[in-house]
Design a protein around this motif. Sequence first.
Motif, short mmCIF file in Angstrom:
data_model
loop_
_atom_site.label_atom_id
_atom_site.label_comp_id
_atom_site.label_asym_id
_atom_site.label_seq_id
_atom_site.Cartn_x
_atom_site.Cartn_y
_atom_site.Cartn_z
N SER A 184 31.12 34.99 32.29
CA SER A 184 30.16 35.29 33.35
C SER A 184 30.68 34.69 34.64
N LEU A 185 30.84 35.52 35.65
CA LEU A 185 31.33 35.01 36.93
C LEU A 185 30.41 35.50 38.04
N PHE A 186 29.82 34.55 38.77
CA PHE A 186 28.80 34.88 39.76
C PHE A 186 29.38 34.82 41.16
N GLY A 187 28.86 35.68 42.03
CA GLY A 187 29.20 35.61 43.44
C GLY A 187 27.93 35.53 44.27
N LEU A 224 35.92 26.88 32.06
CA LEU A 224 36.53 27.45 30.86
C LEU A 224 38.00 27.04 30.81
N PRO A 225 38.33 26.00 30.02
CA PRO A 225 39.71 25.50 30.05
C PRO A 225 40.74 26.54 29.61
N TRP A 226 40.30 27.55 28.86
CA TRP A 226 41.23 28.53 28.31
C TRP A 226 41.42 29.74 29.22
N ALA A 227 40.62 29.85 30.27
CA ALA A 227 40.67 31.07 31.10
C ALA A 227 41.90 31.05 31.99
N PRO A 228 42.39 32.23 32.39
CA PRO A 228 43.53 32.28 33.31
C PRO A 228 43.22 31.47 34.58
N SER A 229 44.23 30.79 35.12
CA SER A 229 43.97 29.88 36.24
C SER A 229 43.54 30.63 37.51
N ASP A 230 43.87 31.93 37.57
CA ASP A 230 43.50 32.68 38.78
C ASP A 230 42.25 33.55 38.58
N ILE A 231 41.45 33.21 37.58
CA ILE A 231 40.32 34.10 37.24
C ILE A 231 39.34 34.26 38.41
N ILE A 232 39.12 33.19 39.18
CA ILE A 232 38.16 33.29 40.28
C ILE A 232 38.71 34.22 41.38
#
Length: 414
Positions: A184-187, A224-232
């Motif tokens: 879940s990614l909020f803006g 989320l430690p496992w998520a890609p570092s550029d996810i945001i």
Amino acid sequence: MKILLVGSGGREHALGLGLHADPECTELHVAPGNPGIAEFASCHALVITDNQAIVDLAQKLDVDLVVIGPEFPLVNGVCDVLRAAGISVFGPSKAAAQLEGSKTFAKEVMADAGVPTAHSFTCTTQEEIEKALDVFGAPYVVKDDGLAAGKGVVVTRDRQEALDHALACNRVVIEEFLDGPEVSLFGISDGKTIVALQPAQDFKRANDNDSGLNTGGMGAYSPLPWAPSDIIEDTHLKVLAPMIAEMAARGTPFVGLLYAGLALTDHGTKVIEFNARFGDPETQVLIPLLKTPLAQLLYKAATRNLEGTQLEWRDDSAVTVVLAAKGYPSAPQSGDLIGKFPTIENTVIYHAGTTRNEKGLVSSGGRVLTVTGTGSDLTEARDRAYRAISHITLEGSFYRSDIAFNASVAEKGN
Ligand code: AMP
Ligand code: GLY
């Protein structure tokens, strides 16, 4: 700044604490609120389906900002009525809230904005439904087109079950199954600019190992430690910004919180759904980690002034676990006494479905409390959340024991 927050759940308890903590917030009113919120804000009775009642309350209290928590009033057009009365509001117009209110509409906007999502068909007849099911094959994903409080989606390998659900909907969206972890990614958007929050993950099934029925959400954690570092940055570029630009180009700018439910597939990030408001329980992990003063942030969005805003986060992790009533989600039992809360360092207990009566504090909804722990990593945060929740007594209640477990193990392995 005087603020009116509308809603009564764990999400509003977390938002309320965030708003209250901002030194610019001089008065916080919440309607209808709950017993936990009443400990730090003034609560007012309110029927949240009554737009005029919300406007009347905002005018009576002479607030500078209204923040709408739940989806119903948004889809019901309360922000249009508030804006027409000259009141600043954090929340999308009725037209923009259709991103949550209609899955077909959301798909159309995504197509025009070039935002990646599952291929889908909107069907109204049995013939169309059967054809769509067979195009995609199992697992079948069948979604009620309208608002369904988290209960409109069926994902199944059983064609008959998929067909039965589809036939029970008025208009139904049948789509390709997306394989991959969900995020879940909020803006936060002012209609032109959108600022992305850090990602969270929620747990939608009622029981451990993602078994049992779909719920409103049984727990969450962030980051989320496992998520890609550029996810945001990636999600901002490919999903959030194009959606905001497309909504503005259509003459229906989206002001408020755009919630992107994402699947991280082998073919890149794809949108599962949009919501037009803060997620619950993700908000209960994001707000305790957000350093940026919340009232000023939401006011800037409401007044079209977000450009150049950078968010600041604590270098901590947060885990929230939902305490659910016996029988949740199909037939939650209410009216049971809730025991005394433990005091454990770095934990917050958010009220979600509670009320006070002559017995004391009692349950009044399916999701009763959500307990957030924070710590220097997920292991510490989850230990605290679980220690706190294990001390709360409520007959027949239950909670998942595996919230953030895999992520905490993965983090330790790094
Ligand atoms: P939604 O209400 O659209 O968030 O759907 C509820 C849940 O159903 C999601 O969190 C996913 O777990 C699942 N789901 C929805 N759409 C899909 C899809 N296209 N592929 C796989 N799972 C899905
Ligand atoms: N966490 C899921 C939702 O708010 O819809």
